[in-house]
Design an enzyme around this catalytic site. Structure first.
Site, PDB file in Angstrom:
ATOM      1  N   THR A  46       0.859  -1.061  -0.007  1.00 54.51           N
ATOM      2  CA  THR A  46       0.096  -0.190   0.123  1.00 54.51           C
ATOM      3  C   THR A  46       0.841   1.268  -0.144  1.00 54.51           C
ATOM      4  O   THR A  46       0.451   2.219  -0.688  1.00 54.51           O
ATOM      5  CB  THR A  46      -0.773   0.099   1.279  1.00 54.51           C
ATOM      6  OG1 THR A  46      -1.815  -1.174   1.187  1.00 54.51           O
ATOM      7  CG2 THR A  46      -1.715   1.167   1.143  1.00 54.51           C
ATOM      8  N   TYR A 109     -13.037  -4.148  -2.585  1.00 52.01           N
ATOM      9  CA  TYR A 109     -14.215  -3.854  -3.307  1.00 52.01           C
ATOM     10  C   TYR A 109     -14.987  -5.004  -3.785  1.00 52.01           C
ATOM     11  O   TYR A 109     -16.166  -5.089  -3.057  1.00 52.01           O
ATOM     12  CB  TYR A 109     -13.935  -3.510  -4.911  1.00 52.01           C
ATOM     13  CG  TYR A 109     -15.165  -2.796  -5.509  1.00 52.01           C
ATOM     14  CD1 TYR A 109     -15.637  -1.694  -4.988  1.00 52.01           C
ATOM     15  CD2 TYR A 109     -15.582  -3.389  -6.717  1.00 52.01           C
ATOM     16  CE1 TYR A 109     -16.818  -1.200  -5.515  1.00 52.01           C
ATOM     17  CE2 TYR A 109     -16.831  -3.008  -7.151  1.00 52.01           C
ATOM     18  CZ  TYR A 109     -17.084  -1.863  -6.826  1.00 52.01           C
ATOM     19  OH  TYR A 109     -18.462  -1.348  -7.443  1.00 52.01           O
ATOM     20  N   TYR A 135      -2.729 -10.606   4.610  1.00 56.59           N
ATOM     21  CA  TYR A 135      -2.626  -9.142   4.868  1.00 56.59           C
ATOM     22  C   TYR A 135      -4.199  -8.614   5.296  1.00 56.59           C
ATOM     23  O   TYR A 135      -4.943  -8.611   4.386  1.00 56.59           O
ATOM     24  CB  TYR A 135      -2.119  -8.282   3.924  1.00 56.59           C
ATOM     25  CG  TYR A 135      -1.977  -6.805   4.249  1.00 56.59           C
ATOM     26  CD1 TYR A 135      -2.110  -6.356   5.749  1.00 56.59           C
ATOM     27  CD2 TYR A 135      -1.705  -5.808   3.280  1.00 56.59           C
ATOM     28  CE1 TYR A 135      -2.060  -4.627   5.847  1.00 56.59           C
ATOM     29  CE2 TYR A 135      -1.856  -4.505   3.423  1.00 56.59           C
ATOM     30  CZ  TYR A 135      -1.907  -3.996   4.797  1.00 56.59           C
ATOM     31  OH  TYR A 135      -1.958  -2.663   5.213  1.00 56.59           O
ATOM     32  N   ARG A 140      -9.436  -0.554   4.847  1.00 57.58           N
ATOM     33  CA  ARG A 140      -8.963  -0.411   3.438  1.00 57.58           C
ATOM     34  C   ARG A 140      -9.739  -1.414   2.260  1.00 57.58           C
ATOM     35  O   ARG A 140     -10.350  -0.807   1.498  1.00 57.58           O
ATOM     36  CB  ARG A 140      -7.800  -0.736   3.045  1.00 57.58           C
ATOM     37  CG  ARG A 140      -6.850   0.712   3.359  1.00 57.58           C
ATOM     38  CD  ARG A 140      -5.607   0.721   2.903  1.00 57.58           C
ATOM     39  NE  ARG A 140      -4.581   1.633   3.256  1.00 57.58           N
ATOM     40  CZ  ARG A 140      -4.451   2.721   2.617  1.00 57.58           C
ATOM     41  NH1 ARG A 140      -5.060   2.853   1.260  1.00 57.58           N
ATOM     42  NH2 ARG A 140      -3.669   3.654   3.046  1.00 57.58           N
ATOM     43  N   LYS A 164      -0.006 -10.207   8.199  1.00 53.32           N
ATOM     44  CA  LYS A 164       0.091  -9.084   8.622  1.00 53.32           C
ATOM     45  C   LYS A 164      -1.271  -8.406   9.107  1.00 53.32           C
ATOM     46  O   LYS A 164      -2.324  -8.145   8.476  1.00 53.32           O
ATOM     47  CB  LYS A 164       0.476  -7.925   7.380  1.00 53.32           C
ATOM     48  CG  LYS A 164       0.592  -6.460   8.058  1.00 53.32           C
ATOM     49  CD  LYS A 164       1.002  -5.711   6.684  1.00 53.32           C
ATOM     50  CE  LYS A 164       1.026  -4.309   7.275  1.00 53.32           C
ATOM     51  NZ  LYS A 164       1.297  -3.380   5.783  1.00 53.32           N
ATOM     52  N   ILE A 206       5.295  -4.799  10.116  1.00 50.19           N
ATOM     53  CA  ILE A 206       5.789  -4.453   8.527  1.00 50.19           C
ATOM     54  C   ILE A 206       5.082  -2.963   8.597  1.00 50.19           C
ATOM     55  O   ILE A 206       3.932  -2.588   8.934  1.00 50.19           O
ATOM     56  CB  ILE A 206       4.825  -5.200   7.556  1.00 50.19           C
ATOM     57  CG1 ILE A 206       5.339  -6.641   7.702  1.00 50.19           C
ATOM     58  CG2 ILE A 206       4.831  -4.424   6.092  1.00 50.19           C
ATOM     59  CD1 ILE A 206       4.679  -7.478   7.017  1.00 50.19           C
TER      60      ILE A 206
END
Length: 296
Positions: A46, A109, A135, A140, A164, A206
């Site tokens: 990202t 999405y 992740y 997000r 993560k 991270i």
């Protein structure tokens, strides 16, 4: 054995003024990281603005990083997508180009059911041999990996080794560690939760903060591993005001501004990201100075 232990940097991608990738400056950023104790380079995440890269740019960036790092530290390639076939292709390319592992964000999405997540991650895992770190960043993606789902994948798929965790939900993380008996490589995805995640059995972070403070972020982890939990906590608290400014606008807007303030040629952002508001930039610069980071 974990791909890495400690502080891995979710490295920003520097762009030229025409928004092409500035590979000379990327090399400079990589050297700055390794020279200052970063434990792993995470490329095309990202923070690296991977969402605005073409697949060709993505693969080229991963290959450059693997070649430039040349095994000095592990390289983990962000190869996630909301299209499983695309994630497979990017992951295969990263493996071919020498990545030590891949970081796979949950599908965004279109999202997925928990059964869909199992199928998504299992399909990618069957296409490559290198380790996978999942992740989880529901703020997000709109998609949360439930602890039971993550535990199932860890137990049933050999090369899915870690996660993560950026849900911010410590109770969820604790449940995951309970379900896996701690047999998972857990990394904090939030710079303000490094110590809590380590306390639950985490292997490290991270990090966005590592872009501008690699030595200090590494030391937060190292102090904890050395048994000096109080020092680790003190270092976490000291970084708090700076971390807050690094996320006062959506990542990576502030951290690219910070790198430019330090004299790196991080360059512009790609739309739809825009330059940092002046008032926020002033607050960021103050937090950096207060933390002891020299500005150019």
């Amino acid at each position: 054995m974990a791909i890495f232990k400690g502080a891995g940097v979710a490295i920003a991608t520097p762009f030229n003024e025409d928004e092409s990738i500035n590979y000379e400056e990327l090399g400079r950023l990589i050297d700055f990281q390794i020279d200052n104790g970063t434990d792993s380079i995470i490329i095309c995440g990202t923070t690296g603005e991977s969402a605005t890269m073409t697949e060709a740019e993505h693969s080229e960036c991963v290959k450059f990083t693997c070649d430039y790092v040349n095994k000095r530290v592990p390289v983990i390639a962000g190869t996630g997508s909301n299209c499983t076939r695309t994630a497979v292709e990017l992951s295969r390319e990263a493996e071919k180009d020498g990545a030590d592992g891949v970081l796979l964000v949950t599908p965004y999405y279109n999202k997925a059911t928990q059964n869909g997540l199992v199928k998504h991650y299992s399909t990618i895992a069957s296409a490559i041999d290198i380790p996978i770190i999942m992740y989880n960043v529901p703020s997000r993606t709109g998609c949360n990996i439930q602890p039971e789902t993550a535990a199932k994948l860890i137990k049933e798929v050999d090369n899915i080794v870690g996660i993560k965790e950026a849900s911010g939900n410590i109770s969820q993380v604790e449940k995951l560690m309970e379900l896996t008996q701690g047999d998972i490589d857990l990394y904090s995805g939030n710079d303000d939760q490094i110590v809590p995640i380590l306390a639950l059995g985490g292997k490290g972070v991270i990090s966005v903060l590592s872009n501008i403070a690699p030595r200090e972020t590494h030391e937060i982890c190292q102090a904890f591993f050395d048994g000096d939990v109080m020092r680790s906590a003190e270092l976490q608290h000291a970084a708090g005001p700076l971390v807050a400014q690094l996320f006062c606008e959506v990542n990576p807007i502030p951290v690219k501004k910070a790198l430019n303030l330090m004299g790196f040629a991080a360059g512009p952002l790609r739309l739809p990201l825009t330059e940092m508001e002046e008032a926020h930039a002033a607050n960021l610069a103050k937090a950096m100075r207060d933390y002891g980071i020299a500005l150019k």
